[in-house]
Design an enzyme around this catalytic site. Structure first.
Site, PDB file in Angstrom:
ATOM      1  N   ASP A 105       0.673  -1.137   0.094  1.00  0.00           N
ATOM      2  CA  ASP A 105       0.176  -0.371   0.302  1.00  0.00           C
ATOM      3  C   ASP A 105       0.791   1.190   0.014  1.00  0.00           C
ATOM      4  O   ASP A 105       1.443   2.006   0.559  1.00  0.00           O
ATOM      5  CB  ASP A 105      -0.810  -0.041   1.012  1.00  0.00           C
ATOM      6  CG  ASP A 105      -2.002   0.912   1.161  1.00  0.00           C
ATOM      7  OD1 ASP A 105      -2.243   1.417   0.462  1.00  0.00           O
ATOM      8  OD2 ASP A 105      -2.763   0.766   2.341  1.00  0.00           O
ATOM      9  N   LYS A 114      -1.251  -0.860  -4.139  1.00  0.00           N
ATOM     10  CA  LYS A 114      -2.478   0.146  -3.710  1.00  0.00           C
ATOM     11  C   LYS A 114      -1.841   1.558  -4.041  1.00  0.00           C
ATOM     12  O   LYS A 114      -1.142   1.959  -3.172  1.00  0.00           O
ATOM     13  CB  LYS A 114      -3.709  -0.521  -3.142  1.00  0.00           C
ATOM     14  CG  LYS A 114      -4.931   0.434  -2.760  1.00  0.00           C
ATOM     15  CD  LYS A 114      -5.749  -0.488  -1.443  1.00  0.00           C
ATOM     16  CE  LYS A 114      -4.979  -0.038  -0.424  1.00  0.00           C
ATOM     17  NZ  LYS A 114      -5.187   1.258  -0.377  1.00  0.00           N
ATOM     18  N   GLU A 129      -4.588   5.211  -3.598  1.00  0.00           N
ATOM     19  CA  GLU A 129      -5.821   5.552  -3.348  1.00  0.00           C
ATOM     20  C   GLU A 129      -5.579   7.401  -4.013  1.00  0.00           C
ATOM     21  O   GLU A 129      -5.005   8.234  -4.258  1.00  0.00           O
ATOM     22  CB  GLU A 129      -5.194   6.292  -2.015  1.00  0.00           C
ATOM     23  CG  GLU A 129      -6.075   5.075  -0.846  1.00  0.00           C
ATOM     24  CD  GLU A 129      -5.830   5.967   0.785  1.00  0.00           C
ATOM     25  OE1 GLU A 129      -6.699   7.243   0.925  1.00  0.00           O
ATOM     26  OE2 GLU A 129      -5.933   5.430   1.526  1.00  0.00           O
ATOM     27  N   GLU A 181     -14.231   2.017  -0.639  1.00  0.00           N
ATOM     28  CA  GLU A 181     -14.407   1.917   0.425  1.00  0.00           C
ATOM     29  C   GLU A 181     -15.679   3.539   1.025  1.00  0.00           C
ATOM     30  O   GLU A 181     -15.611   4.526   0.566  1.00  0.00           O
ATOM     31  CB  GLU A 181     -12.506   2.288   0.993  1.00  0.00           C
ATOM     32  CG  GLU A 181     -13.462   2.796   2.820  1.00  0.00           C
ATOM     33  CD  GLU A 181     -11.780   2.578   3.179  1.00  0.00           C
ATOM     34  OE1 GLU A 181     -10.606   2.869   1.770  1.00  0.00           O
ATOM     35  OE2 GLU A 181     -12.073   3.187   4.848  1.00  0.00           O
TER      36      GLU A 181
HETATM   37  O1  KIV Z   1      -4.940   0.749   5.109  1.00  0.00           O
HETATM   38  C1  KIV Z   1      -6.032  -0.369   4.941  1.00  0.00           C
HETATM   39  O2  KIV Z   1      -5.256  -1.366   5.285  1.00  0.00           O
HETATM   40  C2  KIV Z   1      -6.308   0.110   3.694  1.00  0.00           C
HETATM   41  C3  KIV Z   1      -7.508  -1.298   3.643  1.00  0.00           C
HETATM   42  C4  KIV Z   1      -8.656  -0.848   5.024  1.00  0.00           C
HETATM   43  C5  KIV Z   1      -8.531  -1.220   1.464  1.00  0.00           C
HETATM   44  O3  KIV Z   1      -5.942   0.512   2.812  1.00  0.00           O
END
Ligand code: KIV
Length: 263
Positions: free
Chosen positions: A86, A116, A118, A181
């Site tokens: 992320d 991932k 945002e 989300e």
């Molecule tokens: O950081 C995270 O855990 C997320 C999820 C809640 C989708 O982005």
């Protein structure tokens, strides 16, 4: 024998075949092993670790180095599940070049298969550049926690026109899937039936192609707040507290160690 790794093609194929996608967060080796062995398709090393593991107020403080470190721990424990790194706040917003270099670190140093990030239409160019650099991207729209200060808190997002155009923009830019989300279930259902790529919901109702939650929320290890969309499957926090209290009591009363623990 090595388990076959879940790939981007497997995930997109699941939507076409009508099979639901399961996804959970993990931040370390032991939890990644459990999640992997129980057959979860995707493990997200989420920037939620800023709150859940580091005890910060929100997801903004966690750094690239810290995210890569935790991704490496998870990748060691995940033999089958796809591992998603992320991208933390300010690792991709400043420039596309910086985004490519940081995303590359998740694959090169962290052992993730995809990243991932945002944002919707505003990050479309970045998604295009990352996929062009052979880095598969999972998008994330709706209630995007890195935008907490713009949104004025963790608020459900209800602007259907914006949500639908963001969803289309990330698909066109080349994302292979998208997290939805904190949006009404009816809008998530519309996006899911409009897009070719799978939608994975968190607080977005049952009609998404898959579901994701934060592991520590579902096992009772994060107590600060519990959103409405979380289902609690275990109370590990209480269980650990019971074990710690029993150990302390045994030590105070001279009941531990017993002869069976002594050489
Ligand atoms: O950081 C995270 O855990 C997320 C999820 C809640 C989708 O982005």
């Amino acid at each position: 024998m090595n388990a076959k790794r879940v790939t981007v093609t497997d995930i997109t194929g699941m939507k076409q075949e009508g099979r639901k996608i399961s996804m959970l967060t993990a931040y370390d080796y032991p939890t990644a092993r459990i999640v992997d062995e129980e057959g979860i398709d995707i493990i997200l090393v989420g920037d939620s670790l800023s709150m859940v593991i580091q005890g910060n107020e929100n997801s903004l403080p966690v750094t690239m180095d810290e995210m890569v470190y935790h991704t490496r721990l998870v990748a060691r424990g995940a033999r089958r599940a796809m591992v998603v790194g992320d991208m933390p706040f300010m690792s991709y917003q400043a420039s596309v070049d910086k985004a490519i270099l940081n995303a590359g670190r998740f694959l090169k140093e962290g052992g993730a298969q995809v990243v991932k990030l945002e944002g919707g239409a505003g990050v479309a160019k970045t998604i295009e550049a990352l996929t062009g650099a052979e880095i598969p991207v999972m998008a994330h729209i709706g209630l995007t926690p890195q935008a907490i200060h713009r949104m004025g808190g963790f608020k459900i997002q209800r602007d259907d026109e914006r949500l639908i155009s963001d969803a289309r923009a990330v698909e066109e830019a080349g994302a292979f899937s998208v997290i939805l989300e904190g949006i009404p279930g009816s809008i998530a259902a519309k996006i899911t039936s409009t897009l070719r790529i799978p939608t994975i919901g968190i607080g977005a109702g049952v009609h998404c192609d898959g579901q994701v939650l934060v592991l520590h929320d579902i096992i009772g290890l994060f107590e600060r707040f519990t959103p409405k969309f979380v289902k609690r499957y275990a109370e590990l926090g209480k269980e650990v507290a019971r074990a710690v209290a029993s150990f302390r009591q045994d030590v105070l009363e001279g009941k531990f160690p017993g002869p069976e623990h002594t050489f």
